[in-house]
Enzyme design. Structure first.
Site, mmCIF file in Angstrom:
data_model
loop_
_atom_site.group_PDB
_atom_site.id
_atom_site.type_symbol
_atom_site.label_atom_id
_atom_site.label_comp_id
_atom_site.label_asym_id
_atom_site.label_seq_id
_atom_site.Cartn_x
_atom_site.Cartn_y
_atom_site.Cartn_z
ATOM 1 N N ASP A 271 0.910 -1.138 0.000
ATOM 2 C CA ASP A 271 0.000 0.000 0.000
ATOM 3 C C ASP A 271 0.953 1.191 0.000
ATOM 4 O OD1 ASP A 271 -1.442 2.227 0.632
ATOM 5 O OD2 ASP A 271 -2.705 1.254 2.109
ATOM 6 N N HIS A 272 1.084 1.850 -1.130
ATOM 7 C CA HIS A 272 2.179 2.830 -1.248
ATOM 8 C C HIS A 272 2.035 3.977 -0.244
ATOM 9 C CE1 HIS A 272 -0.772 4.839 -3.821
ATOM 10 N NE2 HIS A 272 -0.115 5.947 -3.565
ATOM 11 N N HIS B 122 -5.893 2.240 1.941
ATOM 12 C CA HIS B 122 -5.219 3.463 2.419
ATOM 13 C C HIS B 122 -5.839 3.994 3.722
ATOM 14 C CE1 HIS B 122 -3.440 3.233 -1.423
ATOM 15 N NE2 HIS B 122 -4.332 3.902 -2.105
#
Ligand SMILES: NC(=O)c1ccc[n+]([C@@H]2O[C@H](COP(=O)([O-])OP(=O)(O)OC[C@H]3O[C@@H](n4cnc5c(N)ncnc54)[C@H](OP(=O)(O)O)[C@@H]3O)[C@@H](O)[C@H]2O)c1
Length: 535
Positions: free
Chosen positions: A205-206, A268
């Protein structure tokens, strides 16, 4: 968790700032795609030019179209020119030549076993030629339907080495979405675990690669003054906002199957919520940090289906104006079904049922085509008593607010009351600001750089574990089910370029609160702030 998995989950020794990982080969599946040229190769190049790449590392691109190594390298150079912070033209010529010499292309079909056999032979040949152990990172920059089949083919080809922690090792990186509901997430986890041990799987999950997200833990646990007030005794409520200015940007068919709950909230927003609400981990090992994150997700009060219909606001953007230009509504976007009921905006109230957060609502909202790109968490403290400076019921002092800005203009902003200089006792709120750019004189590193380097070191702290994925779906599944078919097949709309539907304001106003203004910290996005996609 098996003994093998525990080995992967062990606390790694502290890493020196200039540490370089062991030599490895990064194999990118889907290497002719957008993610590779936009994010992955620019990040790898940036690591290489900063000296973080081991001398003997290579990248092998795997995709279907015929292409030579040189053709692949040229396509990647163009990607770097367009998307990287540092351009190849700004560098000494031999830097790009040295990097390009490490780029290779392997034509293959994801389902075809013989293409994996030839890949294996090629990788073994490359490692032998370089005189290094064959350590592999397999990055699946593909549609999620391919995750299971590719993992399976890798296992059949003997490339997964699922029981080995020491060199040579294999690791697998996958991008969200990790399933589209609890059942599909469990099936994906089962599929992956039949080929790789959980500790070899790095789910990206960047957002967790963003400096400001990692700083939440430092801010909370490396200072003594915030943690004592980080609880229901002092905090009135918390808001998490993730707004995007862009629409679906050519991803219509994909987005129409997902919607904001699956695309943004499941990953996110749940990660941001976990970082804000978690207890202090025992140490900074991946196991300890992720154990605490999971506990938060497991403490979320279930929202029953019937409440989801009534208490979760979903909406779609209609035509409107963005940056002064007219933009179409969601249903007019290419690839979106004309009668689509997919939400592009969602707002709801979450409750973390533990002693720390009992009675403290967490309001979450995210949407596309909102007025600006912004991700922030604002912690709203309880008001001072209605005495002394706050005695006038008509003129209540605004409570203290702490804003953790994740993007853009990463920083932390604290609002508090001050006496205005003068003869009268005038009180006004002011803001104390900490900005990363101003404090450190340079922008924080790109999320993909940090995450790729961590994966090369085998550090999974900033990646999502299988039980985190499942806990988040366990919470969201009833909400999504409860919302589908809600309101007789109608969704409220909001004009593109506004802060969402009236129903979202009603949701928070029903509790006597307001959404935080988006103007904490620098009032406008920094110059040159890209109108980027957040995926
Ligand atoms: N783009 C981004 O910035 C971004 C950011 C975060 C996450 N993601 C996610 O990452 C994933 C990939 O996105 P993308 O935008 O890079 O996709 P994309 O542009 O559609 O690229 C897909 C890649 O997969 C290859 N491919 C497709 N079917 C294949 C097959 N059967 N055998 C071999 N190769 C095959 C294509 O090769 P050929 O073209 O040569 O056939 C191409 O290289 C998606 O799940 C996306 O949601 C993307």
């Amino acid at each position: 968790m098996s003994a093998d998995e525990r080995k992967y989950d062990e606390k790694l020794p502290p890493r020196r700032r200039d540490a370089v990982p062991e030599p490895f080969i990064l194999v990118i599946f889907g290497a002719s795609g957008d993610l590779t040229r936009r994010k992955l190769i620019p990040a790898v190049y940036s690591l290489f030019r900063q000296g973080f790449g081991p001398e003997k590392f290579s990248v092998v691109g795997f995709a279907r179209r015929p292409q030579t190594d040189a053709g692949f390298a040229e396509a990647m150079r163009r990607g770097i020119e367009t998307f990287a912070r540092a351009k190849t033209a700004d560098e000494p010529k031999d830097l790009w030549a040295r990097f390009a010499a490490r780029l290779f292309y392997h034509r293959g079909e994801f389902h075809e076993p013989k293409d994996y056999q030839s890949l294996r032979e090629r990788l073994e040949g490359m490692a032998k030629k370089d005189g290094v152990p064959g350590n592999y990172i397999f990055y699946l920059a593909t549609q999620p339907d391919f995750f299971g089949p590719i993992a399976e083919r890798l296992r059949e080809a003997g490339l997964t080495r699922s029981n080995a922690q020491g060199s040579p090792w294999s690791r697998l990186i996958i991008e969200k979405p990790f399933g589209h509901d609890l059942a599909s997430a469990r099936e994906l986890n089962r599929f992956l675990q039949s080929a790789f041990a959980e500790g070899q799987v790095f789910r990206i999950d960047h957002y967790l690669g963003k400096e400001a997200v990692q700083n939440i833990l430092v801010f909370r646990f490396a200072n003594s003054i915030f943690e004592p007030i980080w609880n229901q005794k002092y905090v009135d409520h918390v808001q998490i906002t993730m707004s995007e200015e862009i629409g679906v940007e050519g991803r219509g068919p994909y987005y129409d199957k997902m919607g904001a709950l699956r695309d943004m909230v499941q990953n996110h927003m749940m990660n941001l919520l976990s970082f804000v609400a978690m207890e202090s981990p025992m140490d900074v090992s991946s196991r300890a940090v992720r154990d605490e994150k999971v506990k938060v997700l497991q403490s979320l009060r279930a929202i029953p289906r019937v409440c989801a219909v009534n208490g979760v606001v979903r909406a779609q953007y209609a035509a409107g104006t963005c940056r002064g230009k007219p933009v179409p509504g969601y249903r007019q976007e290419p690839g979106v079904a004309p009668g689509s009921l997919t939400e592009t905006f969602v707002a709801f109230k979450a409750n973390v049922d533990n002693w720390r957060w009992a009675g403290v609502p967490f309001y979450l909202r995210t949407g596309k085509r909102l007025p600006r790109r912004l991700t922030q968490i604002s912690v709203h403290f309880k008001p001072v008593p209605q005495i002394l400076f706050n005695a006038d019921p008509e003129k209540q002092l605004p409570p203290n607010t702490l804003t953790l800005r994740i993007q853009p203009d990463e920083g932390i902003f604290l609002r508090f009351q001050q006496k205005v200089p003068g003869m009268a006792m005038d009180i006004q709120p002011f803001e104390m600001q900490f900005g990363y750019g101003a404090a450190f004189g340079k922008p924080p590193p790109e999320a993909y750089e940090r995450l790729l380097l961590d994966a090369a070191f085998g550090d999974s702290t900033l990646f999502i574990r299988n039980d985190e994925v499942e806990a988040a779906w366990e919470y969201l599944d009833p909400i999504i089910e409860g919302c589908s078919g809600a309101r007789g097949g109608q969704l409220p709309t909001y004009p593109a370029g506004t802060w969402g539907p009236k129903e979202a304001d009603d949701l928070i106003r029903a509790d006597g609160r307001e959404w935080a203004a988006a103007d904490a910290g620098p009032s406008q996005p920094s110059a040159g702030e890209p109108e980027g996609a957040d995926y």
